[in-house]
Design an enzyme around this catalytic site. Structure first.
Site, short mmCIF file in Angstrom:
data_model
loop_
_atom_site.label_atom_id
_atom_site.label_comp_id
_atom_site.label_asym_id
_atom_site.label_seq_id
_atom_site.Cartn_x
_atom_site.Cartn_y
_atom_site.Cartn_z
CE LYS A 137 -10.63 0.32 2.24
NZ LYS A 137 -9.51 1.02 3.08
CD1 TRP B 102 -2.73 1.72 0.43
CD2 TRP B 102 -2.08 2.15 2.53
NE1 TRP B 102 -3.28 2.71 0.93
CE2 TRP B 102 -3.16 2.95 2.36
CE3 TRP B 102 -1.53 1.73 4.02
CZ2 TRP B 102 -3.25 3.75 3.28
CZ3 TRP B 102 -1.79 2.80 4.87
CH2 TRP B 102 -2.92 3.58 4.58
CG ASP C 166 -2.80 -2.59 7.03
OD1 ASP C 166 -3.71 -2.78 7.16
OD2 ASP C 166 -2.30 -1.65 6.05
#
Ligand code: LMR
Length: 397
Positions: free
Chosen positions: A246, A130, A211
């Site tokens: 999300k 990311w 993560d």
């Protein structure tokens, strides 16, 4: 003083949303930032979230500060979601969680805490990862290194390369891992590979920092714990950054959490007191609204059921979009085998499009994706699929 500072480049991901907004072309497509979109290209508020929000607003009596680490009920619910309610580390009372404003703040608070706990350590990121990982850990003062992750030719995990790299990581360094739905590749480890990686982490004694931004978007809420559970079984210490942007669709409400596992209860308390200091000096205490919604949903059986259904539907929608995309690329005679897109999981696909093609699509077609060719598959709809495939065919020719 301010006259001497040069302009910073736009953010590699969120900058795309801004550029997309300003693009006047009617057929433009946004495949940039990781935001879920339905078949109409909209990002609606989940019905379970709306119901929880309505109840919270009706009952709210105060806007007084939250505790530095957030509401205890939320923190416990996060631990149960991340590890499972019966996890032995919870029974051993060696897990602590802080509510943070989104997953990014969880990473930054964790990074600030680790810079104090192990100032000499380096941070290892997957190549690729990311785009913001490097920024967050560099901003906290860490030297950032990379380990192999993706085999571009085979469009799959480079597990041998990964193991070779991580065997060489010095003990005491920090390794950032993606729990599921690897961002940007969509390529994850199998159960066997996680077990091997966890044994390697324990053997080499580096610290995993996981993560966990897409729990529920890979195989399912429980299934996606696979890597976290393997690491928690093998390693006495680890950090986990959760995001509820999300899976609850709470992007703008910034609900996330930092969870730490220590070797025992006393060590966990000592470490957590320093996490609280990192929070206090950054933003004092977290914003309540998103966390109150998550708490309400997870503690109300009917809302929880409704949310699980909505989460499962988002995941299924993306799986379907992947398959439709692969079929449409084939139908449009786009050269190459794109079947790998259907095998990746989560919101993203590493399309294999190069920088020149990404630029062509943006400039000439109004199609926005991250510079490394990452596509947000949720941005593909029945209405834009044909234009997208035609445009990719052109870009590749
Ligand atoms: C993404 O990767 O697109 C998301 O995580 C949004 C972000 O903050 O970059």
């Amino acid at each position: 003083m301010l006259e001497n500072i040069t302009t910073a480049p736009p953010d590699a991901i969120l900058g795309l949303t801004e550029a997309f907004r300003q693009d006047p072309r009617p057929n433009k497509i946004n495949l940039g930032a990781g935001v879920f979109k339905d078949e109409h290209g909209a990002t609606p508020i989940l019905a379970s979230v709306k119901a929880a929000e309505t109840a919270i607003l009706a009952e709210a009596r105060t806007k007084a500060y939250m505790p530095i680490a957030g509401d205890p009920a939320y923190r416990q619910l996060v631990q149960e979601m991340v590890l499972g309610a019966e996890h032995p580390a919870l029974r051993a009372r060696r897990v602590r969680t802080a509510h943070t404003p989104g997953g990014t703040a969880a990473l930054r608070v964790g990074a600030d805490f680790l810079k104090k706990a192990c100032p000499q350590a380096a941070v290892w990121l997957s190549r690729p990862t990311w785009a913001n990982h490097r920024g967050v850990f560099s901003a906290a003062g860490f030297a950032v290194r990379e380990y192999a992750y993706y085999n571009h030719a085979a469009r799959s995990l480079d597990f041998e390369g990964l193991k070779t790299a991580l065997r060489a990581v010095p003990s005491g360094d920090i390794v950032v891992l993606h729990a599921c739905c690897h961002n940007p590749t969509g390529v994850d480890l199998t159960a066997e590979q996680w077990a091997e990686l966890a044994a390697l982490a324990a053997g080499r004694a580096w610290l995993p920092f996981v993560d966990f931004a897409y729990q529920g978007y890979g195989q399912g809420l429980e299934e996606d714990r696979l890597g976290v559970l393997a690491l928690a079984q093998a390693c006495p210490e680890m950090l986990i950054a959760s995001s509820f942007s999300k899976n609850f669709g709470l992007y703008q409400d910034r609900a996330g959490a930092l969870t730490l596992l220590a070797s025992g209860a006393a060590a966990a308390d000592a470490a957590f007191s320093n996490v609280e200091i990192a929070i206090r000096v950054n933003y004092s205490n977290p914003p309540a609204h998103g966390a109150l919604i998550v708490t309400r949903i997870l503690t109300d059986p009917a809302l929880r059921r409704q949310w699980r259904g909505e989460l499962d539907a988002m995941r299924t929608h993306i799986t379907g979009a992947r398959q439709r995309f692969v079929a449409a690329l084939r139908a449009h005679g786009v050269p190459g085998d794109f079947s790998f897109i259907a095998r990746q999981q989560g919101m993203f696909s590493f399309s294999g499009l190069g920088a020149a093609q990404v630029q062509f699509l943006r400039e000439h077609k109004g199609i926005y994706m991250v510079g490394d060719g990452r596509i947000n598959v949720a941005g593909i709809t029945a209405a834009n699929l044909e234009y997208l495939c035609q445009s990719i065919a052109e870009a590749l020719s």
